[in-house]
Design an enzyme around this catalytic site. Structure first.
Site, short mmCIF file in Angstrom:
data_model
loop_
_atom_site.label_atom_id
_atom_site.label_comp_id
_atom_site.label_asym_id
_atom_site.label_seq_id
_atom_site.Cartn_x
_atom_site.Cartn_y
_atom_site.Cartn_z
CB ALA A 20 52.57 43.59 43.28
NE ARG A 32 50.83 35.87 45.75
CZ ARG A 32 50.18 35.96 44.30
NH1 ARG A 32 51.03 36.70 44.23
NH2 ARG A 32 50.15 34.64 44.10
CD GLN A 97 55.92 38.01 40.12
OE1 GLN A 97 56.62 39.15 40.22
NE2 GLN A 97 55.73 36.75 40.38
CB ILE A 99 46.96 40.12 35.61
CG1 ILE A 99 46.78 40.93 37.16
CG2 ILE A 99 47.06 39.29 36.39
CD1 ILE A 99 45.32 40.37 37.72
CG HIS A 117 51.54 35.80 37.12
ND1 HIS A 117 52.02 36.32 38.18
CD2 HIS A 117 52.28 34.40 37.15
CE1 HIS A 117 52.69 35.51 39.24
NE2 HIS A 117 52.85 34.46 38.14
CB CYS A 125 36.64 30.81 24.35
SG CYS A 125 36.01 28.82 24.62
CB CYS A 152 32.99 26.56 21.04
SG CYS A 152 34.25 27.00 22.56
ZN LIG Z 1 35.42 28.90 22.76
#
Ligand SMILES: [Zn+2]
Length: 251
Positions: A20, A32, A97, A99, A117, A125, A152
């Site tokens: 970070a 954090r 790490q 995101i 991460h 999904c 789905c």
């Molecule tokens: Zn799916």
């Protein structure tokens, strides 16, 4: 500064490990840190997300609230310096790490990047693994206050690793393979306190390869005997000039 540049100049297969601390300069909150998001809002555990619509709503709402900082964030000089090292043929792998997707945005190539991460740049999904860009799904959530589903029937979730959710085996395997081939490992802006991610630089160091740490504030590897160079301070001020020095001198 000279010593760091010397290591960079000598290396041919660098494993960069980032946390970070390299993105705070891009306006990304440090989760954090003392003012971290998790001080204000409890994280949703993966099992709760899968079992409860209320937990899913809380998670999507948390991501919606934090989303503005991520959408407006841009790479800074550290991300760009890492790209320069890659262009110079010196980067084996960037294992992050973070995101925030900023390494990819800066131009680190997908083949050289592992986002341990996960990333806020996609939703995924949880049943079939289908991935999509987040914007329409956040819009659906904002309008309906129901959480979006995949065709789905599976639950869609921002493609970040939640608390209580394991890292992706393929990502870990790529990082571990690189750990066995690197000739230099540098941890940038990480407290090195979150495992298993933080084990990756140690894997490299234990082969006798130089391990360098740049961070503002203590890290959990500060007492590790394999650390060759420990620089205290802001990565954004320290790392880019050293890369510049390494790539412009002694060619
Ligand atoms: Zn799916």
């Amino acid at each position: 500064m000279g010593e760091l540049a010397d290591y960079l100049r000598a290396a041919k297969r660098i494993l960069i490990f980032t946390g970070a601390g390299i993105s705070t300069g891009s306006g990304i909150p440090d989760f954090r840190g003392p003012n971290g998001v998790w001080k204000k809002r409890a994280p949703v555990y993966y099992s709760d997300f899968m079992n409860s619509e209320a937990a899913r709503i809380e998670h999507w709402d948390y991501k919606l609230e934090g989303g503005e900082a991520f959408r407006s964030a841009r790479p800074n000089d550290v991300h760009r310096a890492i790209v320069r090292l890659e262009e110079a043929g010196k980067i084996l792998l960037v294992a992050t790490q973070n995101i925030d997707g900023l390494h990819a945005l800066a131009g680190t190539s997908p083949a050289r990047l592992v986002e341990l991460h996960g990333t806020n740049s996609l939703v995924e999904c949880q049943s079939c693994g289908w991935r999509d860009e987040p914007a329409p799904h956040f819009e659906f959530f904002r309008l309906h206050r129901r959480t979006p589903r995949c065709e789905c029937g599976g639950f869609l979730k921002p493609a970040t690793i939640s608390f209580g959710q394991g890292l992706l085996p393929n990502d870990l395997a790529r990082a571990e393979t690189a750990a066995h081939e690197a000739d230099l490992v540098i941890a940038l802006g990480s407290t090195l306190s979150v495992y298993p991610a933080a084990a990756i630089p140690l894997l490299v160091a234990r082969r006798g390869v130089p391990y360098l740490i740049i961070n503002r504030g203590p890290t959990e590897h500060d007492t590790e005997p394999k650390v060759r160079l420990r620089i205290e301070g802001d990565v954004v001020e320290i790392f880019p000039p050293a890369v510049e020095e390494a790539l412009t001198e002694g060619k």
